[in-house]
Design a protein around this motif. Structure first.
Motif, PDB file in Angstrom:
ATOM      1  N   ASP A 197      -4.065   0.688   0.175  1.00 52.98           N
ATOM      2  CA  ASP A 197      -2.741   1.326   0.168  1.00 52.98           C
ATOM      3  C   ASP A 197      -1.792   0.604   1.124  1.00 52.98           C
ATOM      4  N   PHE A 198      -2.321   0.171   2.264  1.00 56.16           N
ATOM      5  CA  PHE A 198      -1.507  -0.562   3.245  1.00 56.16           C
ATOM      6  C   PHE A 198      -1.060  -1.902   2.656  1.00 56.16           C
ATOM      7  N   TRP A 199      -2.000  -2.645   2.087  1.00 57.77           N
ATOM      8  CA  TRP A 199      -1.674  -3.930   1.467  1.00 57.77           C
ATOM      9  C   TRP A 199      -0.618  -3.734   0.379  1.00 57.77           C
ATOM     10  N   ALA A 200      -0.803  -2.694  -0.443  1.00 60.51           N
ATOM     11  CA  ALA A 200       0.131  -2.422  -1.540  1.00 60.51           C
ATOM     12  C   ALA A 200       1.514  -2.065  -1.010  1.00 60.51           C
ATOM     13  N   MET A 209      -8.857   2.746   8.112  1.00 59.72           N
ATOM     14  CA  MET A 209      -7.690   2.711   7.241  1.00 59.72           C
ATOM     15  C   MET A 209      -6.411   2.647   8.072  1.00 59.72           C
ATOM     16  N   ARG A 210      -5.529   1.746   7.675  1.00 58.40           N
ATOM     17  CA  ARG A 210      -4.286   1.561   8.409  1.00 58.40           C
ATOM     18  C   ARG A 210      -3.207   2.488   7.876  1.00 58.40           C
ATOM     19  N   ALA A 211      -2.406   2.992   8.790  1.00 60.60           N
ATOM     20  CA  ALA A 211      -1.337   3.922   8.421  1.00 60.60           C
ATOM     21  C   ALA A 211      -0.282   3.208   7.590  1.00 60.60           C
ATOM     22  N   CYS A 212       0.133   3.854   6.533  1.00 62.37           N
ATOM     23  CA  CYS A 212       1.221   3.305   5.732  1.00 62.37           C
ATOM     24  C   CYS A 212       2.059   4.456   5.199  1.00 62.37           C
ATOM     25  N   PRO A 213       3.290   4.173   4.826  1.00 59.62           N
ATOM     26  CA  PRO A 213       4.148   5.252   4.337  1.00 59.62           C
ATOM     27  C   PRO A 213       3.642   5.794   3.008  1.00 59.62           C
ATOM     28  N   ASP A 214       3.980   7.034   2.749  1.00 58.01           N
ATOM     29  CA  ASP A 214       3.732   7.658   1.455  1.00 58.01           C
ATOM     30  C   ASP A 214       4.417   6.792   0.387  1.00 58.01           C
ATOM     31  N   ARG A 215       3.756   6.574  -0.748  1.00 57.92           N
ATOM     32  CA  ARG A 215       4.323   5.670  -1.755  1.00 57.92           C
ATOM     33  C   ARG A 215       5.660   6.176  -2.281  1.00 57.92           C
ATOM     34  N   THR A 216       5.806   7.491  -2.425  1.00 51.84           N
ATOM     35  CA  THR A 216       7.068   8.042  -2.929  1.00 51.84           C
ATOM     36  C   THR A 216       8.207   7.672  -1.979  1.00 51.84           C
ATOM     37  N   ALA A 217       7.957   7.782  -0.676  1.00 51.58           N
ATOM     38  CA  ALA A 217       8.974   7.433   0.325  1.00 51.58           C
ATOM     39  C   ALA A 217       9.258   5.930   0.308  1.00 51.58           C
ATOM     40  N   ALA A 218       8.200   5.136   0.158  1.00 51.57           N
ATOM     41  CA  ALA A 218       8.355   3.674   0.127  1.00 51.57           C
ATOM     42  C   ALA A 218       9.175   3.244  -1.089  1.00 51.57           C
ATOM     43  N   LEU A 219       8.871   3.831  -2.245  1.00 50.20           N
ATOM     44  CA  LEU A 219       9.607   3.490  -3.475  1.00 50.20           C
ATOM     45  C   LEU A 219      11.063   3.942  -3.362  1.00 50.20           C
ATOM     46  N   GLY A 270       1.175  -4.511  -6.814  1.00 49.14           N
ATOM     47  CA  GLY A 270      -0.064  -4.521  -7.592  1.00 49.14           C
ATOM     48  C   GLY A 270      -0.960  -5.699  -7.250  1.00 49.14           C
ATOM     49  N   VAL A 271      -0.343  -6.856  -7.040  1.00 50.50           N
ATOM     50  CA  VAL A 271      -1.097  -8.067  -6.681  1.00 50.50           C
ATOM     51  C   VAL A 271      -1.777  -7.872  -5.327  1.00 50.50           C
ATOM     52  N   MET A 272      -1.064  -7.312  -4.373  1.00 55.20           N
ATOM     53  CA  MET A 272      -1.643  -7.088  -3.040  1.00 55.20           C
ATOM     54  C   MET A 272      -2.774  -6.059  -3.085  1.00 55.20           C
ATOM     55  N   ARG A 273      -2.622  -5.024  -3.898  1.00 53.72           N
ATOM     56  CA  ARG A 273      -3.700  -4.028  -4.038  1.00 53.72           C
ATOM     57  C   ARG A 273      -4.952  -4.697  -4.611  1.00 53.72           C
ATOM     58  N   TRP A 274      -4.778  -5.550  -5.624  1.00 54.49           N
ATOM     59  CA  TRP A 274      -5.904  -6.256  -6.235  1.00 54.49           C
ATOM     60  C   TRP A 274      -6.591  -7.140  -5.189  1.00 54.49           C
ATOM     61  N   TYR A 275      -5.792  -7.882  -4.425  1.00 54.47           N
ATOM     62  CA  TYR A 275      -6.355  -8.765  -3.406  1.00 54.47           C
ATOM     63  C   TYR A 275      -7.127  -7.971  -2.343  1.00 54.47           C
ATOM     64  N   ALA A 276      -6.604  -6.817  -1.943  1.00 52.22           N
ATOM     65  CA  ALA A 276      -7.299  -5.996  -0.934  1.00 52.22           C
ATOM     66  C   ALA A 276      -8.702  -5.650  -1.431  1.00 52.22           C
ATOM     67  N   GLN A 277      -8.796  -5.238  -2.692  1.00 52.40           N
ATOM     68  CA  GLN A 277     -10.105  -4.883  -3.280  1.00 52.40           C
ATOM     69  C   GLN A 277     -10.992  -6.125  -3.384  1.00 52.40           C
ATOM     70  N   GLU A 278     -10.414  -7.200  -3.878  1.00 49.54           N
ATOM     71  CA  GLU A 278     -11.153  -8.446  -4.128  1.00 49.54           C
ATOM     72  C   GLU A 278     -11.716  -9.066  -2.843  1.00 49.54           C
ATOM     73  N   LEU A 279     -10.956  -8.979  -1.758  1.00 46.99           N
ATOM     74  CA  LEU A 279     -11.343  -9.651  -0.515  1.00 46.99           C
ATOM     75  C   LEU A 279     -12.082  -8.735   0.459  1.00 46.99           C
ATOM     76  N   GLY A 280     -12.417  -7.509   0.010  1.00 42.81           N
ATOM     77  CA  GLY A 280     -13.228  -6.624   0.841  1.00 42.81           C
ATOM     78  C   GLY A 280     -12.450  -5.726   1.792  1.00 42.81           C
ATOM     79  N   TYR A 281     -11.177  -5.505   1.490  1.00 41.55           N
ATOM     80  CA  TYR A 281     -10.351  -4.627   2.326  1.00 41.55           C
ATOM     81  C   TYR A 281      -9.953  -3.370   1.547  1.00 41.55           C
ATOM     82  N   GLY A 282     -10.842  -2.888   0.701  1.00 39.04           N
ATOM     83  CA  GLY A 282     -10.537  -1.745  -0.169  1.00 39.04           C
ATOM     84  C   GLY A 282     -10.029  -0.519   0.583  1.00 39.04           C
ATOM     85  N   GLY A 283     -10.536  -0.302   1.784  1.00 42.12           N
ATOM     86  CA  GLY A 283     -10.095   0.845   2.584  1.00 42.12           C
ATOM     87  C   GLY A 283      -8.641   0.748   3.002  1.00 42.12           C
ATOM     88  N   ASP A 284      -8.120  -0.469   3.009  1.00 43.13           N
ATOM     89  CA  ASP A 284      -6.717  -0.689   3.381  1.00 43.13           C
ATOM     90  C   ASP A 284      -5.850  -1.059   2.176  1.00 43.13           C
TER      91      ASP A 284
END
Length: 194
Positions: free
Chosen positions: A48-51, A1-11, A32-46
């Protein structure tokens, strides 16, 4: 899993530099589109990073349109974003406003889907339902071919994005339409809450 900022901080960072509802809606949609693509393309563990990349991709655009993707690294460093996230955000402006090339699949997806979400959103607003959930790819293709419709959405960038991914234009449209349909209700709810 790749490090990404907390969503509250990002928003909070997004809202610090963006106040136009259109820009907030676009950021939430691409998240939302990037989160869907991460799941769809096999990067579900990342996912949050994609989103996070999707949410923050235009963080500098509203206040500094002439420095888009050039001001972003400075703003993203405010919340300790990784070099990988900063590279990904900047890469969606490749050949348009910066020279950071999209290399990873996630970066190529962002490059391809960003403009297309705008076209889908504009087409949805013209529909009686005001939704993309009942939109067919054939209807989207007609809007794509009409250069006067949503003229600000670059067809060349969308085409180049599909090519970078090794997908047909129709495949990119189909997937992005599914992705945008999957998050449309959440985005509308989030906007009402702002």
């Amino acid at each position: 899993m790749r490090a990404c900022p907390d969503r509250t901080a990002a928003l909070a960072l997004l809202r610090k530099y963006n106040s136009e509802p259109f820009h907030i809606q676009h950021a939430l949609t691409v998240e939302g589109v990037m989160r869907w693509y991460a799941q769809e393309l096999g990067y579900g563990g990342d996912a949050d990073f994609w989103a996070a990349v999707g949410l923050l991709h235009d963080v500098d655009f509203e206040k500094w349109p002439g420095e888009h993707c050039q001001k972003a690294p400075e703003l993203l460093s405010e919340i300790g974003c990784s070099e990988a996230l900063i590279h990904a955000v900047c890469s969606h402006g490749y050949g348009i406003c910066c020279d950071v090339e999209p290399v990873e699949e996630m970066e190529k997806v962002l490059f391809a889907a960003d403009e297309l979400t705008g076209l889908i959103g504009a087409a949805a607003r013209m529909r009686p339902s005001k939704s993309c959930r009942d939109m067919e790819v054939s209807s989207l293709k007609k809007k794509f071919k009409d250069k006067k419709f949503a003229a600000g959405c670059s067809r060349d960038v969308i085409r180049e994005g599909a090519e970078r991914l090794g997908w047909t234009l129709e495949e990119l449209m189909d997937k992005t339409l599914q992705a945008q349909s999957s998050c449309e209700e959440r985005v509308n709810t989030a906007l009402e809450a702002l």
